[in-house]
Scaffold this active site. Sequence first.
Site, PDB file in Angstrom:
ATOM      1  N   VAL A  12       0.835  -1.212   0.000  1.00 32.89           N
ATOM      2  CA  VAL A  12       0.000   0.000   0.000  1.00 32.89           C
ATOM      3  C   VAL A  12       0.867   1.259   0.000  1.00 32.89           C
ATOM      4  CG1 VAL A  12      -1.853   1.252   1.169  1.00 32.89           C
ATOM      5  CG2 VAL A  12      -1.845  -1.252   1.204  1.00 32.89           C
ATOM      6  N   GLY A 182      -0.275  -9.158  -3.897  1.00 31.65           N
ATOM      7  CA  GLY A 182      -0.299  -8.146  -2.824  1.00 31.65           C
ATOM      8  C   GLY A 182      -1.635  -8.024  -2.138  1.00 31.65           C
ATOM      9  N   ASP A 196      -9.724 -10.915   9.167  1.00 30.53           N
ATOM     10  CA  ASP A 196      -9.696  -9.622   8.482  1.00 30.53           C
ATOM     11  C   ASP A 196     -11.132  -9.127   8.224  1.00 30.53           C
ATOM     12  OD1 ASP A 196      -8.122  -7.574   6.767  1.00 30.53           O
ATOM     13  OD2 ASP A 196      -9.607  -8.370   5.376  1.00 30.53           O
ATOM     14  N   LYS A 200     -13.322  -5.787   9.655  1.00 35.98           N
ATOM     15  CA  LYS A 200     -14.050  -4.866   8.778  1.00 35.98           C
ATOM     16  C   LYS A 200     -15.527  -4.773   9.167  1.00 35.98           C
ATOM     17  CE  LYS A 200     -10.793  -5.572   5.013  1.00 35.98           C
ATOM     18  NZ  LYS A 200     -10.403  -6.449   3.912  1.00 35.98           N
TER      19      LYS A 200
HETATM   20  P1  NDP Z   1       3.073  -4.858   3.639  1.00 33.14           P
HETATM   21  O1  NDP Z   1       3.481  -5.946   4.569  1.00 33.14           O
HETATM   22  O2  NDP Z   1       3.247  -5.058   2.191  1.00 33.14           O
HETATM   23  O3  NDP Z   1       3.793  -3.501   4.034  1.00 33.14           O
HETATM   24  C1  NDP Z   1       4.002  -3.069   5.349  1.00 33.14           C
HETATM   25  C2  NDP Z   1       5.328  -2.360   5.383  1.00 33.14           C
HETATM   26  O4  NDP Z   1       5.471  -1.750   6.657  1.00 33.14           O
HETATM   27  C3  NDP Z   1       6.522  -3.305   5.192  1.00 33.14           C
HETATM   28  O5  NDP Z   1       7.463  -2.748   4.308  1.00 33.14           O
HETATM   29  C4  NDP Z   1       7.068  -3.439   6.605  1.00 33.14           C
HETATM   30  O6  NDP Z   1       8.452  -3.666   6.645  1.00 33.14           O
HETATM   31  C5  NDP Z   1       6.764  -2.058   7.166  1.00 33.14           C
HETATM   32  N1  NDP Z   1       6.717  -2.091   8.628  1.00 33.14           N
HETATM   33  C6  NDP Z   1       6.127  -2.992   9.423  1.00 33.14           C
HETATM   34  N2  NDP Z   1       6.318  -2.672  10.718  1.00 33.14           N
HETATM   35  C7  NDP Z   1       7.065  -1.546  10.733  1.00 33.14           C
HETATM   36  C8  NDP Z   1       7.604  -0.726  11.769  1.00 33.14           C
HETATM   37  N3  NDP Z   1       7.420  -1.018  13.043  1.00 33.14           N
HETATM   38  N4  NDP Z   1       8.309   0.359  11.404  1.00 33.14           N
HETATM   39  C9  NDP Z   1       8.510   0.662  10.126  1.00 33.14           C
HETATM   40  N5  NDP Z   1       8.023  -0.085   9.089  1.00 33.14           N
HETATM   41  C10 NDP Z   1       7.313  -1.167   9.397  1.00 33.14           C
HETATM   42  O7  NDP Z   1       1.538  -4.561   3.979  1.00 33.14           O
HETATM   43  P2  NDP Z   1       0.451  -3.907   3.023  1.00 33.14           P
HETATM   44  O8  NDP Z   1       1.025  -2.699   2.377  1.00 33.14           O
HETATM   45  O9  NDP Z   1      -0.174  -4.952   2.199  1.00 33.14           O
HETATM   46  O10 NDP Z   1      -0.665  -3.476   4.083  1.00 33.14           O
HETATM   47  C11 NDP Z   1      -0.471  -2.393   4.945  1.00 33.14           C
HETATM   48  C12 NDP Z   1      -1.758  -2.180   5.735  1.00 33.14           C
HETATM   49  O11 NDP Z   1      -2.832  -1.909   4.838  1.00 33.14           O
HETATM   50  C13 NDP Z   1      -2.213  -3.408   6.539  1.00 33.14           C
HETATM   51  O12 NDP Z   1      -2.854  -2.961   7.698  1.00 33.14           O
HETATM   52  C14 NDP Z   1      -3.237  -4.080   5.617  1.00 33.14           C
HETATM   53  O13 NDP Z   1      -4.185  -4.845   6.321  1.00 33.14           O
HETATM   54  C15 NDP Z   1      -3.873  -2.870   4.992  1.00 33.14           C
HETATM   55  N6  NDP Z   1      -4.487  -3.081   3.678  1.00 33.14           N
HETATM   56  C16 NDP Z   1      -3.806  -3.753   2.717  1.00 33.14           C
HETATM   57  C17 NDP Z   1      -4.367  -3.913   1.459  1.00 33.14           C
HETATM   58  C18 NDP Z   1      -3.663  -4.646   0.388  1.00 33.14           C
HETATM   59  O14 NDP Z   1      -4.277  -4.847  -0.672  1.00 33.14           O
HETATM   60  N7  NDP Z   1      -2.432  -5.084   0.569  1.00 33.14           N
HETATM   61  C19 NDP Z   1      -5.683  -3.354   1.150  1.00 33.14           C
HETATM   62  C20 NDP Z   1      -6.292  -2.623   2.230  1.00 33.14           C
HETATM   63  C21 NDP Z   1      -5.704  -2.509   3.449  1.00 33.14           C
HETATM   64  P3  NDP Z   1       9.046  -5.174   6.569  1.00 33.14           P
HETATM   65  O15 NDP Z   1       8.504  -5.770   5.326  1.00 33.14           O
HETATM   66  O16 NDP Z   1      10.494  -4.962   6.560  1.00 33.14           O
HETATM   67  O17 NDP Z   1       8.534  -5.860   7.800  1.00 33.14           O
HETATM   68  N1  HSE Z   2      -5.999  -8.873   2.907  1.00 35.80           N
HETATM   69  C1  HSE Z   2      -7.061  -7.965   2.666  1.00 35.80           C
HETATM   70  C2  HSE Z   2      -8.004  -8.553   1.666  1.00 35.80           C
HETATM   71  C3  HSE Z   2      -6.522  -6.666   2.164  1.00 35.80           C
HETATM   72  O1  HSE Z   2      -7.634  -9.523   1.002  1.00 35.80           O
HETATM   73  O2  HSE Z   2      -9.147  -8.099   1.549  1.00 35.80           O
HETATM   74  C4  HSE Z   2      -7.581  -5.604   1.974  1.00 35.80           C
HETATM   75  O3  HSE Z   2      -8.099  -5.194   3.193  1.00 35.80           O
END
Ligand code: NDP
Ligand code: HSE
Length: 400
Positions: A12, A182, A196, A200
Amino acid sequence: MKHIAILGFGVVGQGVAALLTNNKEEVKRLVGDELNIKYILDLRDFPDSPFADRVIHDFGIIKDDADVDAVIEVMGGSHPAFEFSMDALKGGKHVITSNKQVVAEFGAEMIAEAKKHGVCYHFEASVGGGIPVLMPIIEILRHNKVREVRGILNGTTNYILTKMFTFGDSFEASLKDAQEKGYAERNPDADILGIDACRKIAILGALISGASINPDLIHTEGITEIRAQDVAVANKNACAIKLLGRAIACEDGKLSLMVAPFLIDADAPLGGVNGVYNAVEVLADPVDNVMFYGRGAGAGPTASAVVGDLCRCFTEGTHTAPVIFEKQSERLADFSAFACRHYGATDLSLSEVKAAFGEVTVLCEGKELAFLTEVMTEKAFAEAEAKLGKKLLSHIRKLA
Ligand code: NDP
Ligand code: HSE
């Protein structure tokens, strides 16, 4: 110029950075100012990224920088996302998040803190990925009497179910594919076990009731027990099987909440929602049925919702800061009182099934018997199953 910090440079976070770069002109036209990504906080470095020079590892730098107007928390997990967001709000910075775990657990506290400091806490991306669904519920539909909000709230599981049961792919291959795209949570158990979707529906339930909901109290089932045989029976009977989150307003003022697979008529609005698509259906008076549909996960769609919220912080200020959930907890209905028709599959005989469940509609007879009960409460269903003396091979509820 407005300065932004992104916490978490994963799916994201990178989607948000790409959107703010690729749609720079559109965003500038909307906000009336340029948005600059000043910092990106992550645990890793990203030497090959065009944003490599903004990557930092110490949140204190963001917290102490008075020039940062808004923080986008897209790290995931409860902690330290909660603490970082709180610190940002206390420092007078808007916070936007896609992190439903934090919103479901601490939304009320965040909103209260944001109000105290005259900033926004927005979380459109936390439900339904790219679908603009929370804002319409908060703003446009708010005066309606909501009877129910229900939906396909998890893109990963809907993608897996579609791949498995439409294209015949294995569970493992479908999940791997969802992860590569992703869509999945870091720990995909959160997707496949319904956790999850539970977070929601807790958020949606809080929005329609105005009170916080503890996600731990919501009856939650995932998709791991759904068998190919059940999907075949469903298809033969013009139905689909979907993981639904439901928040139903009961007559006694309580809210009945659940996440579970449901058998749905294929021609019902939610029956044809496939792949990574999500849909949220609002049943309310006097608007009647409204459905929101779009991609429920993925970098681009989720970034769209996040940046929409970001722009609102600058164009609308705090007037749309949702006055939604207060601290007190919503009174939840006892799940054992929830009533619906139930689908069952068994290798026992029809007479044995009727002796336990009463009148049933036979959906398929062969090696297994698949049937639909009349409307029964959860309690009555469990008692009937106990009378049967043998656990059903499958049990799925039917959406009326
Ligand atoms: P990712 O795991 O791809 O990205 C999270 C990032 O945050 C990673 O790069 C991770 O680093 C970093 N991170 C984790 N903890 C820390 C910390 N303490 N300090 C600094 N950086 C940190 O997750 P997503 O982008 O997929 O999702 C992010 C959020 O959005 C989640 O809450 C998810 O539920 C939500 N979401 C995701 C969607 C999706 O389609 N992916 C859709 C809607 C919501 P590292 O990898 O090194 O641990
Ligand atoms: N893991 C979640 C999903 C991301 O598949 O719907 C979006 O919230």
